[in-house]
Design a protein around this motif. Structure first.
Motif, short mmCIF file in Angstrom:
data_model
loop_
_atom_site.label_atom_id
_atom_site.label_comp_id
_atom_site.label_asym_id
_atom_site.label_seq_id
_atom_site.Cartn_x
_atom_site.Cartn_y
_atom_site.Cartn_z
N HIS A 16 4.69 17.42 -3.79
CA HIS A 16 5.03 18.25 -2.63
C HIS A 16 5.82 17.42 -1.63
N PRO A 17 6.91 17.98 -1.10
CA PRO A 17 7.58 17.26 0.00
C PRO A 17 6.69 17.32 1.23
N ILE A 18 6.53 16.21 1.90
CA ILE A 18 5.68 16.16 3.09
C ILE A 18 6.57 15.75 4.26
N LEU A 58 -3.51 13.16 5.53
CA LEU A 58 -4.43 13.03 4.38
C LEU A 58 -3.76 13.49 3.09
N GLU A 59 -3.02 14.59 3.15
CA GLU A 59 -2.29 15.05 1.96
C GLU A 59 -1.32 13.97 1.49
N HIS A 60 -0.60 13.41 2.45
CA HIS A 60 0.37 12.36 2.10
C HIS A 60 -0.32 11.15 1.49
N LEU A 61 -1.41 10.73 2.09
CA LEU A 61 -2.14 9.55 1.62
C LEU A 61 -2.61 9.73 0.17
N TYR A 62 -3.14 10.91 -0.13
CA TYR A 62 -3.62 11.15 -1.50
C TYR A 62 -2.45 11.30 -2.48
N GLN A 63 -1.40 11.97 -2.08
CA GLN A 63 -0.27 12.12 -2.99
C GLN A 63 0.43 10.78 -3.22
N ALA A 64 0.57 9.97 -2.16
CA ALA A 64 1.22 8.67 -2.30
C ALA A 64 0.46 7.75 -3.25
N ASN A 65 -0.86 7.90 -3.28
CA ASN A 65 -1.68 7.01 -4.10
C ASN A 65 -2.00 7.56 -5.48
N ARG A 100 -1.84 13.47 -10.02
CA ARG A 100 -3.25 13.48 -10.43
C ARG A 100 -4.11 14.12 -9.35
N CYS A 101 -3.56 14.29 -8.15
CA CYS A 101 -4.26 14.95 -7.04
C CYS A 101 -3.63 16.32 -6.85
N ASP A 102 -4.44 17.35 -6.86
CA ASP A 102 -3.97 18.72 -6.74
C ASP A 102 -3.88 19.13 -5.27
N LEU A 103 -2.69 18.96 -4.70
CA LEU A 103 -2.51 19.29 -3.28
C LEU A 103 -2.62 20.78 -3.01
N SER A 159 0.85 -1.16 0.00
CA SER A 159 0.00 0.00 0.00
C SER A 159 0.90 1.24 0.00
N PRO A 160 0.79 2.08 -1.01
CA PRO A 160 1.69 3.24 -1.10
C PRO A 160 1.62 4.14 0.13
N GLY A 161 2.78 4.43 0.69
CA GLY A 161 2.85 5.35 1.82
C GLY A 161 2.51 4.77 3.18
N ILE A 162 2.29 3.47 3.28
CA ILE A 162 1.84 2.89 4.55
C ILE A 162 2.88 3.04 5.66
N THR A 163 4.15 2.94 5.33
CA THR A 163 5.18 3.05 6.36
C THR A 163 5.19 4.44 6.98
N PHE A 164 5.11 5.48 6.14
CA PHE A 164 5.05 6.86 6.63
C PHE A 164 3.82 7.04 7.50
N GLN A 165 2.68 6.57 7.02
CA GLN A 165 1.42 6.73 7.75
C GLN A 165 1.49 6.06 9.12
N ARG A 166 1.99 4.83 9.16
CA ARG A 166 2.08 4.11 10.43
C ARG A 166 3.06 4.80 11.39
#
Length: 173
Positions: free
Chosen positions: A144-146, A62-69, A73-76, A1-8
């Motif tokens: 975007h760097p998060i 939430l920004e990270h989750l959408y950008q990672a996935n 295509r997602c306008d942060l 799952s993209p970004g899961i490590t950062f999220q956790r």
């Protein structure tokens, strides 16, 4: 799952619960003030005095989750002010739903299907919350760097063999 490590990592360091995946990490460093340089103590005290507000942490996640996935295509640039304007309770609900979907995707044995399902759930959440549209193709914008927010930090003056003070942070995490 993209970004899961950062999220956790951020979730556990900030003590943010997610329905079926509640865990937290508390690091305790026991030092005697007389044995530690004052510069180190000053930094430790600053870290324990400042805790990022839960609202800004949820916006970041939430920004990270959408950008990672969805990448570009997602306008942060449009998503950020919309997230910031939402009340904490609504952000918490949106994040809990998104994080549950991400955890379910991470547990799946079929990565392609899991990613497809996760993106579908994230699109549904975005639509219900009036987020900017996620386009079908990458847009000519930069990612975007998060940053990782600083972990919650607890500082205690240690001058005697008394572990009683540690009960608060250990029991609340």
């Amino acid at each position: 799952s993209p970004g899961i490590t950062f999220q956790r990592l951020v979730r556990t360091e900030q003590g943010l619960p997610v329905k079926n995946y509640q865990s937290s990490t508390v690091t305790v460093l026991l030092l005697n003030r007389s044995e530690v340089q004052s510069e180190f103590l000053s930094i430790a005290e600053k870290l324990s005095a400042s805790e990022p507000p839960q609202h800004s942490t949820l916006v970041l996640l939430l920004e990270h989750l959408y950008q990672a996935n969805f990448g570009t295509r997602c306008d942060l640039d449009r998503l950020h002010p919309l997230l910031k304007s939402k009340p904490l309770e609504e952000l918490s609900e949106l994040y809990a739903s998104a994080a549950d979907a991400q955890e379910a995707a991470a547990a799946s044995s079929d990565p392609a299907l899991a990613r497809e399902r996760l993106q579908a759930v994230l699109r549904d959440i975005a639509g219900a919350a009036s987020f900017p549209a996620i386009t079908g193709e990458a847009q000519p914008r930069k990612l975007h760097p998060i940053p990782i927010p600083p972990a919650r930090c607890y500082t205690y003056s240690w001058d005697q063999d008394n572990f009683g003070e540690l009960g608060g942070p250990l029991l609340s995490s």
